[in-house]
Motif scaffolding. Structure first.
Motif, PDB file in Angstrom:
ATOM      1  N   GLU A   1      -7.865  28.954   2.680  1.00  0.00           N
ATOM      2  CA  GLU A   1      -8.203  27.594   2.263  1.00  0.00           C
ATOM      3  C   GLU A   1      -7.341  27.255   1.057  1.00  0.00           C
ATOM      4  O   GLU A   1      -7.334  27.992   0.069  1.00  0.00           O
ATOM      5  CB  GLU A   1      -9.682  27.503   1.906  1.00  0.00           C
TER       6      GLU A   1
ATOM      7  N   ASP B   1       1.203  28.725   4.661  1.00  0.00           N
ATOM      8  CA  ASP B   1       1.012  27.642   5.626  1.00  0.00           C
ATOM      9  C   ASP B   1       0.585  28.193   6.983  1.00  0.00           C
ATOM     10  O   ASP B   1      -0.304  27.650   7.650  1.00  0.00           O
ATOM     11  CB  ASP B   1       2.300  26.827   5.779  1.00  0.00           C
ATOM     12  N   PHE B   2       1.232  29.298   7.411  1.00  0.00           N
ATOM     13  CA  PHE B   2       0.882  29.909   8.695  1.00  0.00           C
ATOM     14  C   PHE B   2      -0.560  30.407   8.680  1.00  0.00           C
ATOM     15  O   PHE B   2      -1.343  30.140   9.611  1.00  0.00           O
ATOM     16  CB  PHE B   2       1.827  31.078   9.005  1.00  0.00           C
TER      17      PHE B   2
ATOM     18  N   SER C   1     -10.681  32.328   3.539  1.00  0.00           N
ATOM     19  CA  SER C   1     -11.805  31.707   4.246  1.00  0.00           C
ATOM     20  C   SER C   1     -12.738  32.801   4.749  1.00  0.00           C
ATOM     21  O   SER C   1     -12.408  33.995   4.728  1.00  0.00           O
ATOM     22  CB  SER C   1     -11.295  30.885   5.422  1.00  0.00           C
TER      23      SER C   1
ATOM     24  N   LYS D   1      -2.963  29.481   6.768  1.00  0.00           N
ATOM     25  CA  LYS D   1      -3.878  28.345   6.675  1.00  0.00           C
ATOM     26  C   LYS D   1      -4.098  27.732   8.062  1.00  0.00           C
ATOM     27  O   LYS D   1      -5.228  27.403   8.439  1.00  0.00           O
ATOM     28  CB  LYS D   1      -3.314  27.301   5.713  1.00  0.00           C
ATOM     29  N   GLU D   2      -3.011  27.582   8.833  1.00  0.00           N
ATOM     30  CA  GLU D   2      -3.114  27.023  10.190  1.00  0.00           C
ATOM     31  C   GLU D   2      -4.005  27.884  11.083  1.00  0.00           C
ATOM     32  O   GLU D   2      -4.672  27.373  11.987  1.00  0.00           O
ATOM     33  CB  GLU D   2      -1.727  26.904  10.814  1.00  0.00           C
ATOM     34  N   GLN D   3      -4.020  29.192  10.810  1.00  0.00           N
ATOM     35  CA  GLN D   3      -4.861  30.105  11.597  1.00  0.00           C
ATOM     36  C   GLN D   3      -6.317  30.097  11.122  1.00  0.00           C
ATOM     37  O   GLN D   3      -7.162  30.808  11.681  1.00  0.00           O
ATOM     38  CB  GLN D   3      -4.308  31.536  11.513  1.00  0.00           C
ATOM     39  N   GLY D   4      -6.582  29.327  10.086  1.00  0.00           N
ATOM     40  CA  GLY D   4      -7.943  29.240   9.561  1.00  0.00           C
ATOM     41  C   GLY D   4      -8.340  30.408   8.682  1.00  0.00           C
ATOM     42  O   GLY D   4      -9.532  30.630   8.427  1.00  0.00           O
TER      43      GLY D   4
ATOM     44  N   ARG E   1       1.330  40.163   6.112  1.00  0.00           N
ATOM     45  CA  ARG E   1       0.278  39.141   6.110  1.00  0.00           C
ATOM     46  C   ARG E   1      -1.077  39.725   5.708  1.00  0.00           C
ATOM     47  O   ARG E   1      -1.877  39.052   5.046  1.00  0.00           O
ATOM     48  CB  ARG E   1       0.222  38.458   7.483  1.00  0.00           C
TER      49      ARG E   1
ATOM     50  N   GLU F   1       4.389  31.619   4.607  1.00  0.00           N
ATOM     51  CA  GLU F   1       3.323  32.532   5.032  1.00  0.00           C
ATOM     52  C   GLU F   1       1.944  31.914   4.797  1.00  0.00           C
ATOM     53  O   GLU F   1       1.050  32.015   5.645  1.00  0.00           O
ATOM     54  CB  GLU F   1       3.438  33.857   4.265  1.00  0.00           C
TER      55      GLU F   1
END
Length: 348
Positions: free
Chosen positions: A65, A56-57, A74, A59-62, A22, A54
């Motif tokens: 973008e 999507d994960f 981000s 992105k969910e953690q902020g 990651r 990966e």
């Protein structure tokens, strides 16, 4: 830190592998700026399906973008990368490489990025990103900054950004123009750095390599002398390093001089000077611009170069002993450290 990493490697190896994966994704996107999912998957040797999960994960953690035009990191992701960089460098084994080189060559700082810029455009971009970051940290207001040409310096320029602290600074070419593509010449790179940061620049419209008669003639020109004096007033220089024979070809050095350089064991070129493995100057081209004595008086000398093929060349320039900071890649660093162990770059 290393003890904790050792325990984690034994008890939670999957966790560390996931973290490395990651981190690599985030880092690639940070260096690239904006990238599509397909390109990202191909560059990191994985499938689009796995990469989608990966992304999507993250992105969910902020941390990412996702836009119609592509994926970008981000601000939260950027900050996270900065915070975990020392940990990740331990994971990749880069911390030890950095320290070995720093101590052996008595440098203030060494930064090693993963990969080999000989074969990876991404690694060369990362050299540029790190080089730009270090340059920003060492510039104070109203500085004169000298820069050389080349593809790595062009990447440094690409990764600079507007800065109010740099508005009073002036970027200048360290020497005249090399007979290569305009975008890689020092004049172009100096002007790009100035435009990217909001600083000013001055250009130096003189050929890089001159015959002795032309060289002496130029030194009688008042306007040329004025810009030379201005360039030699620089307190910071950021520069690349090249393999001696490759640079001799690029600079169209005559066959007789090239043969002498080869016979004398020239390994590296920087600022128009050719060095052997001990860091001894073998030859100086008749060029106008920065001289070695100017480099020796600088407040900060930053060398940025990478690729396994340049390992010996970088070491030769470092042996000369006037660098403060080195930014290189893993392949070059490994080559240099292996040569240290073989005693090939000792002063004896």
């Amino acid at each position: 830190m290393r003890d904790i990493l050792g325990i984690q490697k034994q008890l939670l190896p999957d966790l560390l592998e996931t973290m490395k994966k990651r981190y690599t994704i985030l880092h690639y996107i940070r260096v690239s700026g904006l990238v599509g999912r397909r390109t990202l998957a191909g560059s990191l040797n994985t499938t689009e399906r796995i990469m989608r999960g990966e992304v999507d994960f993250l992105k969910e953690q902020g941390l990412l973008e996702v836009e119609a035009s592509g994926i970008r990191i981000s601000e939260t992701g950027r900050l996270l990368l900065e915070q975990i960089e020392p940990l990740v460098k331990d994971l990749f084994g880069l911390t030890e490489l950095q320290e070995q080189l720093r101590l052996h060559y008595n440098l203030k700082q060494v930064v090693v990025v993963p990969g080999d810029s000989d074969v990876s455009a991404h690694t060369k971009k990362e050299l540029g990103l790190v080089g730009a970051s270090i340059l920003r940290k060492h510039i104070t207001q109203d500085e004169v900054i000298a820069v050389t040409g080349g593809s790595t310096m062009a990447e440094v320029a690409n990764h600079l950004s507007p800065s109010t602290a740099l508005k009073g600074c002036i970027f200048v070419p360290a020497r005249g123009g090399l007979g290569e593509s305009v975008e890689l010449q020092a004049n172009t790179i100096a002007s790009t750095m100035a435009k990217k940061t909001g600083a000013r620049y001055r250009l130096f419209h003189v050929p890089d390599q001159l015959g002795e008669e032309a060289y002496q003639s130029l030194l009688q020109d008042g306007s040329i002398l004025e810009i030379i004096a201005f360039i030699r007033n620089a307190r910071i220089v950021i520069h690349g390093m090249g393999e001696a024979m490759l640079m001799a070809r690029r600079r169209r050095v005559d066959a007789a001089t090239t043969a002498i350089l080869q016979q004398d064991g020239a390994l590296a070129e920087a600022f128009g000077y050719y060095f052997d493995r001990r860091g001894i100057i073998l030859h100086k081209m008749p060029t106008v611009g920065l001289r070695i004595e100017d480099i020796q008086e600088m407040d900060c000398v930053i060398g940025v170069a990478g690729g396994k093929s340049k390992g010996e060349a970088i070491a030769a320039v470092l042996q000369f002993g006037h660098e403060d900071i080195l930014v290189t890649d893993e392949a070059a660093a490994i080559e240099m450290v292996q040569n240290l162990h073989l005693g090939r770059h000792s002063l004896s």
